[in-house]
Scaffold this motif. Sequence first.
Motif, PDB file in Angstrom:
ATOM      1  N   ASN A   1      -5.279  13.260   9.197  1.00 43.29           N
ATOM      2  CA  ASN A   1      -6.082  12.411   8.331  1.00 43.29           C
ATOM      3  C   ASN A   1      -5.101  11.580   7.494  1.00 43.29           C
ATOM      4  O   ASN A   1      -4.335  12.144   6.721  1.00 43.29           O
ATOM      5  CB  ASN A   1      -6.938  13.335   7.461  1.00 43.29           C
ATOM      6  CG  ASN A   1      -7.787  12.611   6.478  1.00 43.29           C
ATOM      7  OD1 ASN A   1      -8.173  11.476   6.691  1.00 43.29           O
ATOM      8  ND2 ASN A   1      -8.081  13.271   5.381  1.00 43.29           N
ATOM      9  N   ILE A   2      -5.117  10.260   7.682  1.00 46.00           N
ATOM     10  CA  ILE A   2      -4.176   9.397   6.958  1.00 46.00           C
ATOM     11  C   ILE A   2      -4.950   8.426   6.076  1.00 46.00           C
ATOM     12  O   ILE A   2      -5.800   7.680   6.559  1.00 46.00           O
ATOM     13  CB  ILE A   2      -3.289   8.588   7.923  1.00 46.00           C
ATOM     14  CG1 ILE A   2      -2.554   9.509   8.892  1.00 46.00           C
ATOM     15  CG2 ILE A   2      -2.294   7.738   7.135  1.00 46.00           C
ATOM     16  CD1 ILE A   2      -1.725   8.760   9.919  1.00 46.00           C
TER      17      ILE A   2
ATOM     18  N   ALA B   1       0.823  -1.204   0.000  1.00 44.22           N
ATOM     19  CA  ALA B   1       0.000   0.000   0.000  1.00 44.22           C
ATOM     20  C   ALA B   1       0.859   1.257   0.000  1.00 44.22           C
ATOM     21  O   ALA B   1       2.042   1.222   0.311  1.00 44.22           O
ATOM     22  CB  ALA B   1      -0.908   0.004   1.228  1.00 44.22           C
ATOM     23  N   HIS B   2       0.218   2.358  -0.350  1.00 47.56           N
ATOM     24  CA  HIS B   2       0.842   3.676  -0.212  1.00 47.56           C
ATOM     25  C   HIS B   2      -0.079   4.529   0.643  1.00 47.56           C
ATOM     26  O   HIS B   2      -1.195   4.117   0.969  1.00 47.56           O
ATOM     27  CB  HIS B   2       1.150   4.307  -1.576  1.00 47.56           C
ATOM     28  CG  HIS B   2      -0.044   4.575  -2.427  1.00 47.56           C
ATOM     29  ND1 HIS B   2      -0.622   5.817  -2.530  1.00 47.56           N
ATOM     30  CD2 HIS B   2      -0.790   3.753  -3.219  1.00 47.56           C
ATOM     31  CE1 HIS B   2      -1.659   5.756  -3.364  1.00 47.56           C
ATOM     32  NE2 HIS B   2      -1.774   4.514  -3.794  1.00 47.56           N
ATOM     33  N   SER B   3       0.381   5.704   1.015  1.00 42.12           N
ATOM     34  CA  SER B   3      -0.371   6.497   1.981  1.00 42.12           C
ATOM     35  C   SER B   3      -0.173   7.988   1.734  1.00 42.12           C
ATOM     36  O   SER B   3       0.849   8.404   1.189  1.00 42.12           O
ATOM     37  CB  SER B   3       0.105   6.126   3.386  1.00 42.12           C
ATOM     38  OG  SER B   3      -0.623   6.812   4.364  1.00 42.12           O
ATOM     39  N   ARG B   4      -1.164   8.764   2.178  1.00 47.52           N
ATOM     40  CA  ARG B   4      -1.098  10.229   2.131  1.00 47.52           C
ATOM     41  C   ARG B   4      -1.622  10.761   3.458  1.00 47.52           C
ATOM     42  O   ARG B   4      -2.430  10.118   4.112  1.00 47.52           O
ATOM     43  CB  ARG B   4      -1.963  10.787   0.998  1.00 47.52           C
ATOM     44  CG  ARG B   4      -1.572  10.383  -0.391  1.00 47.52           C
ATOM     45  CD  ARG B   4      -0.470  11.201  -0.944  1.00 47.52           C
ATOM     46  NE  ARG B   4      -0.855  12.613  -0.900  1.00 47.52           N
ATOM     47  CZ  ARG B   4      -0.188  13.572  -1.468  1.00 47.52           C
ATOM     48  NH1 ARG B   4       0.901  13.307  -2.118  1.00 47.52           N
ATOM     49  NH2 ARG B   4      -0.575  14.818  -1.390  1.00 47.52           N
ATOM     50  N   THR B   5      -1.168  11.930   3.820  1.00 43.84           N
ATOM     51  CA  THR B   5      -1.587  12.534   5.079  1.00 43.84           C
ATOM     52  C   THR B   5      -2.053  13.962   4.847  1.00 43.84           C
ATOM     53  O   THR B   5      -1.476  14.688   4.047  1.00 43.84           O
ATOM     54  CB  THR B   5      -0.411  12.567   6.089  1.00 43.84           C
ATOM     55  OG1 THR B   5       0.125  11.269   6.199  1.00 43.84           O
ATOM     56  CG2 THR B   5      -0.867  13.040   7.441  1.00 43.84           C
ATOM     57  N   GLY B   6      -3.080  14.347   5.581  1.00 43.38           N
ATOM     58  CA  GLY B   6      -3.549  15.725   5.585  1.00 43.38           C
ATOM     59  C   GLY B   6      -3.778  16.157   7.021  1.00 43.38           C
ATOM     60  O   GLY B   6      -3.658  15.361   7.948  1.00 43.38           O
ATOM     61  N   ASP B   7      -4.095  17.421   7.212  1.00 40.95           N
ATOM     62  CA  ASP B   7      -4.317  17.896   8.569  1.00 40.95           C
ATOM     63  C   ASP B   7      -5.330  19.038   8.568  1.00 40.95           C
ATOM     64  O   ASP B   7      -5.523  19.718   7.572  1.00 40.95           O
ATOM     65  CB  ASP B   7      -3.009  18.379   9.199  1.00 40.95           C
ATOM     66  CG  ASP B   7      -2.447  19.590   8.482  1.00 40.95           C
ATOM     67  OD1 ASP B   7      -2.693  20.717   8.946  1.00 40.95           O
ATOM     68  OD2 ASP B   7      -1.777  19.415   7.455  1.00 40.95           O
TER      69      ASP B   7
END
Length: 99
Positions: free
Chosen positions: A19-20, A7-13
């Motif tokens: 928020n992942i 898997a890959h992942s992104r993060t926000g805030d």
Amino acid sequence: MKLREIAHSRTGDKGNISNISLIVFNEADYNLIKEKVTPERVKEWFKDIIQGEVERYELPKLGALNFVLDKALGGGVTRSLALDKHGKSLSSALLEMEI
């Protein structure tokens, strides 16, 4: 195996909330991450930084899980003394989890 293998992942805030997203490379692996990467496990994985709850949203058509980590950014960008105030490195940290 580590999550980064499938898997890959992104993060926000937003404020003190991180928020992942966790997105599988192959749809066949979606049920595996759904089973293994629970809100409880994510909270335990980030136990040193999360002060609130972890909520998980499932997006099966995208092969993704979205985790909302409450009270995870040391008060938020304008209040945190952390080097990574936005929590962008949290996505890489999650990918280190063994399943």
